[in-house]
Design a protein around this motif. Structure first.
Motif, PDB file in Angstrom:
ATOM      1  N   PHE A 169      -2.898   7.688  -3.238  1.00 16.49           N
ATOM      2  CA  PHE A 169      -1.926   7.341  -2.208  1.00 16.49           C
ATOM      3  C   PHE A 169      -0.521   7.289  -2.809  1.00 16.49           C
ATOM      4  N   SER A 170       0.420   7.855  -2.081  1.00 14.78           N
ATOM      5  CA  SER A 170       1.817   7.807  -2.498  1.00 14.78           C
ATOM      6  C   SER A 170       2.555   6.794  -1.628  1.00 14.78           C
ATOM      7  N   PHE A 171       3.367   5.960  -2.261  1.00 12.98           N
ATOM      8  CA  PHE A 171       4.107   4.934  -1.526  1.00 12.98           C
ATOM      9  C   PHE A 171       5.600   5.069  -1.780  1.00 12.98           C
ATOM     10  N   LYS A 172       6.110   6.262  -1.607  1.00 10.64           N
ATOM     11  CA  LYS A 172       7.532   6.515  -1.865  1.00 10.64           C
ATOM     12  C   LYS A 172       8.428   5.691  -0.949  1.00 10.64           C
ATOM     13  N   GLU A 173       7.966   5.520   0.302  1.00  7.98           N
ATOM     14  CA  GLU A 173       8.803   4.790   1.261  1.00  7.98           C
ATOM     15  C   GLU A 173       8.631   3.282   1.157  1.00  7.98           C
ATOM     16  N   LYS A 174       7.579   2.823   0.453  1.00  4.04           N
ATOM     17  CA  LYS A 174       7.313   1.399   0.230  1.00  4.04           C
ATOM     18  C   LYS A 174       7.249   0.606   1.539  1.00  4.04           C
ATOM     19  N   ASN A 175       6.587   1.176   2.568  1.00  2.60           N
ATOM     20  CA  ASN A 175       6.439   0.421   3.815  1.00  2.60           C
ATOM     21  C   ASN A 175       5.038  -0.172   3.910  1.00  2.60           C
ATOM     22  N   SER A 176       4.939  -1.284   4.614  1.00  6.98           N
ATOM     23  CA  SER A 176       3.685  -2.033   4.701  1.00  6.98           C
ATOM     24  C   SER A 176       2.610  -1.268   5.471  1.00  6.98           C
ATOM     25  N   LYS A 177       3.009  -0.388   6.402  1.00  6.75           N
ATOM     26  CA  LYS A 177       2.030   0.345   7.199  1.00  6.75           C
ATOM     27  C   LYS A 177       1.202   1.273   6.320  1.00  6.75           C
ATOM     28  N   ALA A 178       1.845   1.964   5.383  1.00  9.53           N
ATOM     29  CA  ALA A 178       1.125   2.863   4.479  1.00  9.53           C
ATOM     30  C   ALA A 178       0.124   2.088   3.626  1.00  9.53           C
ATOM     31  N   LEU A 179       0.519   0.882   3.215  1.00  7.69           N
ATOM     32  CA  LEU A 179      -0.369   0.060   2.408  1.00  7.69           C
ATOM     33  C   LEU A 179      -1.566  -0.406   3.229  1.00  7.69           C
ATOM     34  N   GLU A 180      -1.346  -0.786   4.466  1.00  9.71           N
ATOM     35  CA  GLU A 180      -2.438  -1.206   5.354  1.00  9.71           C
ATOM     36  C   GLU A 180      -3.416  -0.063   5.598  1.00  9.71           C
ATOM     37  N   GLU A 181      -2.894   1.153   5.757  1.00  7.72           N
ATOM     38  CA  GLU A 181      -3.763   2.319   5.963  1.00  7.72           C
ATOM     39  C   GLU A 181      -4.619   2.583   4.717  1.00  7.72           C
ATOM     40  N   SER A 182      -4.028   2.392   3.538  1.00  6.89           N
ATOM     41  CA  SER A 182      -4.795   2.595   2.306  1.00  6.89           C
ATOM     42  C   SER A 182      -5.886   1.527   2.166  1.00  6.89           C
ATOM     43  N   PHE A 183      -5.585   0.288   2.568  1.00  8.67           N
ATOM     44  CA  PHE A 183      -6.591  -0.774   2.534  1.00  8.67           C
ATOM     45  C   PHE A 183      -7.766  -0.428   3.445  1.00  8.67           C
ATOM     46  N   GLN A 184      -7.463   0.073   4.624  1.00 10.97           N
ATOM     47  CA  GLN A 184      -8.520   0.427   5.564  1.00 10.97           C
ATOM     48  C   GLN A 184      -9.374   1.560   5.021  1.00 10.97           C
ATOM     49  N   TYR A 185      -8.725   2.501   4.339  1.00 16.23           N
ATOM     50  CA  TYR A 185      -9.459   3.614   3.717  1.00 16.23           C
ATOM     51  C   TYR A 185     -10.432   3.088   2.661  1.00 16.23           C
ATOM     52  N   VAL A 186      -9.971   2.141   1.866  1.00 16.05           N
ATOM     53  CA  VAL A 186     -10.823   1.545   0.831  1.00 16.05           C
ATOM     54  C   VAL A 186     -12.070   0.910   1.454  1.00 16.05           C
ATOM     55  N   LEU A 187     -11.885   0.221   2.559  1.00 16.82           N
ATOM     56  CA  LEU A 187     -13.011  -0.435   3.225  1.00 16.82           C
ATOM     57  C   LEU A 187     -13.941   0.585   3.884  1.00 16.82           C
ATOM     58  N   ASP A 188     -13.361   1.567   4.555  1.00 19.33           N
ATOM     59  CA  ASP A 188     -14.168   2.556   5.289  1.00 19.33           C
ATOM     60  C   ASP A 188     -14.972   3.453   4.353  1.00 19.33           C
ATOM     61  N   GLU A 189     -14.416   3.791   3.195  1.00 13.57           N
ATOM     62  CA  GLU A 189     -15.060   4.752   2.285  1.00 13.57           C
ATOM     63  C   GLU A 189     -15.897   4.089   1.185  1.00 13.57           C
ATOM     64  N   GLY A 190     -16.005   2.778   1.228  1.00  9.95           N
ATOM     65  CA  GLY A 190     -16.813   2.089   0.228  1.00  9.95           C
ATOM     66  C   GLY A 190     -16.286   2.248  -1.184  1.00  9.95           C
ATOM     67  N   ILE A 191     -14.964   2.125  -1.344  1.00 11.41           N
ATOM     68  CA  ILE A 191     -14.345   2.272  -2.666  1.00 11.41           C
ATOM     69  C   ILE A 191     -14.710   1.080  -3.555  1.00 11.41           C
ATOM     70  N   ASP A 192     -15.029   1.360  -4.824  1.00  9.20           N
ATOM     71  CA  ASP A 192     -15.410   0.306  -5.769  1.00  9.20           C
ATOM     72  C   ASP A 192     -14.233  -0.195  -6.598  1.00  9.20           C
ATOM     73  N   GLU A 193     -13.358   0.738  -7.026  1.00  9.22           N
ATOM     74  CA  GLU A 193     -12.276   0.362  -7.929  1.00  9.22           C
ATOM     75  C   GLU A 193     -10.939   0.932  -7.456  1.00  9.22           C
ATOM     76  N   ILE A 194      -9.900   0.111  -7.561  1.00 11.05           N
ATOM     77  CA  ILE A 194      -8.546   0.514  -7.199  1.00 11.05           C
ATOM     78  C   ILE A 194      -7.700   0.551  -8.473  1.00 11.05           C
TER      79      ILE A 194
END
Length: 452
Positions: A169-194
Motif C-alpha cells: 500500500f502506498s500512502f503518499k497522500e497520508k489520508n485516513s481513508k486509505a489507511l482504513e481501506e488497508s485495514f479492511q483488506y488485512v481483515l478480509d484477506e486473512g493477513i498474518d503480518e504487516i
C-alpha cells in the motif's frame, strides 16, 4: 468472530530438535564412544549442560529467514563450546579415563549428525512451502519506497522462506481513508503480518497501525529509518540483508520458554489435582448438593490463546440461572449461594481450572479469560484488549494480584487489567510466574475485597 484468529508458527520444531539432538549426543556416547561410564550420570550432566549451552548461544533460534551461512556459523560455535564442555567433563571426572582423541572423535561425530539433521529439516521445510504451499504467512507492506520494494522482492523471489506477499500500500497522500481501506483488506484477506515503512506514514498513522495490529492480533514489524519508534522493547532481525524491527517481543513465542512454561504447568496442575482436588472435590460436591439442586461443576465458554474458545470449569457457586453466561457476580449478588460465598472468597471455586491447565487450554499464570460476550464487548471498546490473547489465559495473573481481580465496575478496571497483562506478556519469566503464584496464595489466605 474469526476476525481475530491468526495462524501461528509451529511450536513443536524446536522441542523436537532438542529431543533428536540429545538422543544423538547420549546415544553415541553410551553405545559407541564411552561404553564404560555411568550412563545415568552422563545423560543427566551432559543433557543439562547442552540445554543451558544452547539457550545461552541461541543455537536453536533458526527462523524461516535465517541464511545457511548463519546456521553453519552457529554449528561451528556450538561445536567449539561443546568440545570445551566435554574436556571440562573429562578433567573433572578423571576416573572415567576419557582419552582426548576419543573426545575429539565423539564431538565431531555428534556435530556431523546434528548438522545433517539441522540442514535436512531446514531444506525439507523450504520444499514443503514451495511444493505443497504449507507453513506460509500472508503479508502486506504499508508504504512504497526503495526499502519496501526490496522487501517485496525478497518475499516474491524466495518462496522457500514461507511468505506470501499479498499487497503493498502506498500512502503518499497520508489520508485516513486509505489507511482504513488497508485495514479492511488485512481483515478480509486473512493477513498474518504487516510490514510498515515508518518514513511513508505520519506519526498519527503509525499510532493507528500499532493500535490496529494489537487489537486484531496481527504481527507488526517495521523497516527502520531516521524516525524514532517509542517502545519498551524492539527485536532486531535481518531478512536477507534487509533490517526489520519487531515492535513487540513476546518471550513465550520462544520454543524453549514455551517448553519450560508448559512443563511447569503440567507438573503444578498434576500436583494440585492429585494432592488437593482428589479429596477436596467430593467434600465440595456434597456441600453444593446439600444446599441447592444442580450440577457440581459450572462450565462456561471463554476466549483463550489466539482468541480460540474453550470450556472453562469451576465449582458451581450460584443457583442455576440463565444469566450466568452474561453477567458477572456483583457485591451482594442474590444468585450466589452460602457455599458459593465461601468458595469464591477463598478462590476454591477456581480449582477445577487446573484440569483446563492439564488439558492445555489454560496456564497456571496468565491473563484471566473473560466470558465470550464480555470479550467481544471489550475488544471493540478497550484499546489493546486483544493483545491478551497472544498467550494462554491463566488461573491467576499479574493483574489479579495487583488489585484488578473480580468484577469490572468501570472501564478503568479493565484498562488497568490490560496494562498489567501486557506487561506480563512482554516480561514473562518463570520467576515472575512463581512470584505471582506465591502472592495469589497469600491473598487467598488473607482474603480479598473483590472476592465475592
Amino acid at each position: 468472530m474469526n476476525t481475530f484468529k491468526q495462524g501461528r508458527y509451529s511450536g513443536y520444531l524446536r522441542p523436537l530438535s532438542y529431543i533428536i539432538d540429545l538422543t544423538i549426543i547420549n546415544g553415541l556416547a553410551i553405545f559407541l564412544f564411552f561404553q564404560h561410564i555411568d550412563p545415568y550420570f552422563f545423560v543427566f550432566v551432559i543433557s543439562s549442560s547442552w540445554i543451558v549451552l544452547s539457550v545461552a548461544s541461541h543455537f536453536y533460534e533458526v527462523y524461516r529467514y535465517t541464511r545457511e551461512v548463519t546456521i553453519l556459523s552457529m554449528i561451528i560455535k556450538q561445536l567449539v563450546l561443546f568440545g570445551l564442555l566435554m574436556f571440562a567433563f573429562s578433567g573433572y571426572n578423571y576416573e572415567f579415563n576419557l582419552h582426548p582423541k576419543t573426545i575429539i572423535s565423539y564431538v565431531f561425530s555428534v556435530f556431523l549428525l546434528i548438522s545433517v539433521f539441522k540442514f535436512t529439516i531446514y531444506y525439507l521445510l523450504q520444499k514443503y512451502r514451495v511444493s505443497f504451499g504449507g507453513n506460509f504467512r500472508n503479508t502486506v507492506i504499508f508504504g512504497a519506497n526503495k526499502k519496501t520494494l526490496a522487501l517485496e522482492g525478497f518475499f516474491n523471489k524466495n518462496p522457500e522462506y514461507g511468505y506470501k506477499h499479498k499487497k503493498t500500500f502506498s500512502f503518499k497522500e497520508k489520508n485516513s481513508k486509505a489507511l482504513e481501506e488497508s485495514f479492511q483488506y488485512v481483515l478480509d484477506e486473512g493477513i498474518d503480518e504487516i510490514y510498515c515503512s515508518i518514513s511513508e506514514l505520519s506519526n498519527n498513522q503509525i499510532n493507528e497501525v500499532v493500535d490496529f495490529a494489537d487489537n486484531n492480533l496481527k504481527i507488526l514489524k517495521f523497516l527502520p529509518d531516521n524516525k524514532e519508534i517509542y517502545s519498551k522493547k524492539l527485536k532486531y532481525e535481518y531478512y536477507d540483508y534487509i533490517p526489520i524491527l519487531s515492535l513487540r517481543n513476546i518471550p513465550l513465542e520462544e520454543s524453549i520458554n514455551m517448553f519450560v512454561k508448559r512443563g511447569f504447568d503440567i507438573l503444578f496442575s498434576s500436583l494440585v489435582i492429585v494432592f488437593i482436588l482428589s479429596w477436596l472435590t467430593p467434600l465440595i460436591a456434597i456441600l453444593i448438593k446439600l444446599e441447592s439442586k444442580g450440577p457440581v461443576f459450572f462450565k462456561q465458554s471463554r476466549n483463550g490463546f489466539n482468541y480460540r474458545e474453550f470450556d472453562c470449569y469451576k465449582f458451581r457457586s450460584m443457583m442455576p440461572n440463565s444469566d450466568a453466561h452474561l453477567y458477572q457476580a456483583t457485591r451482594g449478588d442474590q444468585r450466589v449461594t452460602k457455599v458459593g460465598k465461601f468458595i469464591r472468597k477463598t478462590s476454591i471455586d477456581e480449582l477445577p481450572q487446573f484440569f483446563n491447565v492439564l488439558f492445555g487450554d489454560m496456564s497456571v499464570v496468565g491473563p484471566r479469560p473473560h466470558m465470550v460476550s464480555h470479550t467481544n464487548m471489550y475488544a471493540k471498546r478497550i484499546d489493546k484488549f486483544m493483545v491478551r490473547h497472544f498467550v494462554k489465559p491463566g488461573i491467576t495473573g499479574l493483574a489479579q494480584i495487583s488489585g484488578y481481580r473480580g468484577e469490572v465496575e468501570t472501564d478503568k478496571d479493565i484498562i488497568g487489567r490490560v496494562k498489567y497483562d501486557i506487561f506480563y506478556i512482554e516480561n514473562w519469566s518463570i520467576f515472575l510466574d512463581l512470584k505471582i503464584i506465591f502472592r495469589t496464595f497469600l491473598n487467598a489466605i488473607q482474603g480479598e475485597e473483590k472476592a465475592y
